[in-house]
Motif scaffolding. Sequence first.
Motif, PDB file in Angstrom:
ATOM      1  N   LYS A   1      -9.479   2.231 -11.552  1.00 47.85           N
ATOM      2  CA  LYS A   1     -10.536   2.640 -10.629  1.00 47.85           C
ATOM      3  C   LYS A   1     -10.405   1.950  -9.277  1.00 47.85           C
ATOM      4  O   LYS A   1     -10.661   2.537  -8.243  1.00 47.85           O
ATOM      5  N   GLN A   2     -10.015   0.693  -9.281  1.00 47.10           N
ATOM      6  CA  GLN A   2      -9.866  -0.051  -8.045  1.00 47.10           C
ATOM      7  C   GLN A   2      -8.501  -0.729  -8.051  1.00 47.10           C
ATOM      8  O   GLN A   2      -8.263  -1.654  -8.818  1.00 47.10           O
ATOM      9  N   VAL A   3      -7.622  -0.244  -7.191  1.00 46.97           N
ATOM     10  CA  VAL A   3      -6.260  -0.760  -7.138  1.00 46.97           C
ATOM     11  C   VAL A   3      -6.161  -1.733  -5.976  1.00 46.97           C
ATOM     12  O   VAL A   3      -6.137  -1.341  -4.806  1.00 46.97           O
ATOM     13  N   THR A   4      -6.134  -3.006  -6.288  1.00 52.61           N
ATOM     14  CA  THR A   4      -6.062  -4.047  -5.271  1.00 52.61           C
ATOM     15  C   THR A   4      -4.603  -4.313  -4.884  1.00 52.61           C
ATOM     16  O   THR A   4      -3.666  -3.822  -5.531  1.00 52.61           O
TER      17      THR A   4
ATOM     18  N   ARG B   1       0.826  -1.203   0.000  1.00 50.80           N
ATOM     19  CA  ARG B   1       0.000   0.000   0.000  1.00 50.80           C
ATOM     20  C   ARG B   1       0.862   1.255   0.000  1.00 50.80           C
ATOM     21  O   ARG B   1       0.544   2.241  -0.662  1.00 50.80           O
TER      22      ARG B   1
ATOM     23  N   LYS C   1     -18.055 -10.719   1.658  1.00 51.28           N
ATOM     24  CA  LYS C   1     -18.469 -10.095   0.411  1.00 51.28           C
ATOM     25  C   LYS C   1     -19.300 -11.033  -0.464  1.00 51.28           C
ATOM     26  O   LYS C   1     -20.367 -10.647  -0.964  1.00 51.28           O
TER      27      LYS C   1
ATOM     28  N   TRP D   1       2.017   2.051  -3.497  1.00 51.82           N
ATOM     29  CA  TRP D   1       1.036   2.736  -4.340  1.00 51.82           C
ATOM     30  C   TRP D   1       0.822   4.181  -3.885  1.00 51.82           C
ATOM     31  O   TRP D   1       0.745   5.091  -4.709  1.00 51.82           O
TER      32      TRP D   1
END
Length: 616
Positions: A159-162, A116, A282, A119
């Motif tokens: 859009k979604q950085v895993t 993390r 989820k 990024w």
Amino acid sequence: MSDPTGNLRHCFTPLAAYIVDTPEACMLACVCGKTSPVMMASHKDFSDAFWHERCTGARTLSQLSRIQCDPNDLERYFAQCKEFRLSSVAEPFWRNWPLTDPANFLTPEPLHHWYRKFWDHDVQWCKNALGTPELDFHYSVLHPIVGMRHFKDSIMALKQVTGRAQRDMQHFMVAVIGGAASREVVIAVCALMDFQYLAQAPRITSIIQDRIKATLAEFHNHKDKITDEGLQRGAERGSALDHWFIPKLELMQSVAPSISELGAPVQWSADTMEHAHIEVIKEPASTTNHQNYDTQICCYLDRVERCRLFKTATHLSALSDADNTHDQDLAAEDDGAEDGDMNMADDEDAMAILKDIWSSRRSVPDLFSIAERLRTALPGSVPQPVHTFSLGATALCINHQPSIKHISIDKAAELFDIPDLRGALADYLGHAHLPFSDLQVWYKVRLQQKSYHDSSSLEPVFTINACPPDRTWKYGHHNAAILQVDVRHEWPASGLTGHTVVDVCLIMCPVSPRGLRLVWDDRLLVYVRQFDMVPQQQADVDLATRLHVLKQATRASGEFLGDIFPLDQIKSYAHLVPHFGEATDNQFTSTNSFHSAQSFWLNSYFNKEFYYALSL
């Protein structure tokens, strides 16, 4: 807990590790958010290049005892806690738990602390250094790797950085910015990358531990260049920052000391919990009507567990019924067998069923086992040449049916654009006149290696392509590989010593003339073009990126230098990244950059096992 004799015992365990993110760690340590949960350091100290004094549980409890105020008087209690940078928790849960201290059980957490942070900060520095369009273009023209993510469009517009995407970006970042960003910035980013790769090793010796400390110190020695160039910017306004209020940066100081106390940090990653969150929260939530989540999710999980248990029971029951049905036949066939042998066979069958039911659906193929079965098969029972074989720490596999069953040498040379193919074969065989005229050709070979640190663990399979030119791939779809040229040195223990980097252009097997069987009839060969190492300022690697610089080897005439080798001399996949420099050729694409660039980085970061082979 129940002891071996069935008696219930009270068991009091120490809290060895608590795997949490940084905000949760501060909550457990009872400190404010801008304070280190394990060190006596505030946000103004996060940039220090040394290890601060530990924030022990005893110290925190001592500070709490000095607060002479009723915790129910919130305003006064909060004010007094603020003097000690405490979060106003009056009674920490670990206060009377023997052998339990936040300074010890709050372990380094790779997923959030490293991936993390990469990024949130490293990527942003590189983006600001190169510019978003240039960084995205560099990623888009990288030669794709089968099975790994290829960022063909943009990394900054995701859009979604895993965590997986952050890991995939790390594989290429150093090579992407090498030569394009300033030298000091590249050194700083590379030092952090080395820190993360070394700290994720499953086995860490004292030497590697010292290297982890050295790489972090090197980052601190060069980090000022990042702020001097204005690359450290605020997330909201985008204005340049001259400080390093990054909690995860300070937490890196505790990584090396924690290794001596708690072992390799990779075991404390939150990957397992994050994946469990998907499976037990989820996915079940997606089956509900978005009301009464708790009840519906528990009902879903209960039913899934019952189905799995029922499946296990029916499989084991079917095995038992089959054994009972054929009991007499088995007794007749194995009249002289011992009961223990038969019971052992039953147990192995049962374990095989349980393993099949409960094991991961994404199990890694075992090419080594296949190769061993083929090697020990009865003579004549396996078609030749053997299509799966292993040598040392590498296993190779090609399709049973070749991509081209018969093609003449000259037509193959024309199809694959290899003018010197016939001459290379003659040089390899040592005969001016070749005893065969046709070839079998394969377009790819699959390669698997054993783990660098644990030979019993297998790595994922890589695909090395050797396809001829077509409309999409103007120069052919090739991949680079590490090839052994000296039998005295074994990959990966020897690194590049005794090995060379090659471009795999053609995978083939000679075909004997009709009615005649040659010794070459079962030899799998490769035509490769070699790369030369470019010396770098009295070193083998570039001192900024720590990567080898390569260029294609040529003859005196300027033609590419091609040679024939046995296929089993290929030892590893290799990833090459064009040496972009400050100005990038806009004609580059992902399908031509591997063949159009003048020089390349040997990207040791594309895979951790490859990194360990070259670095350790």
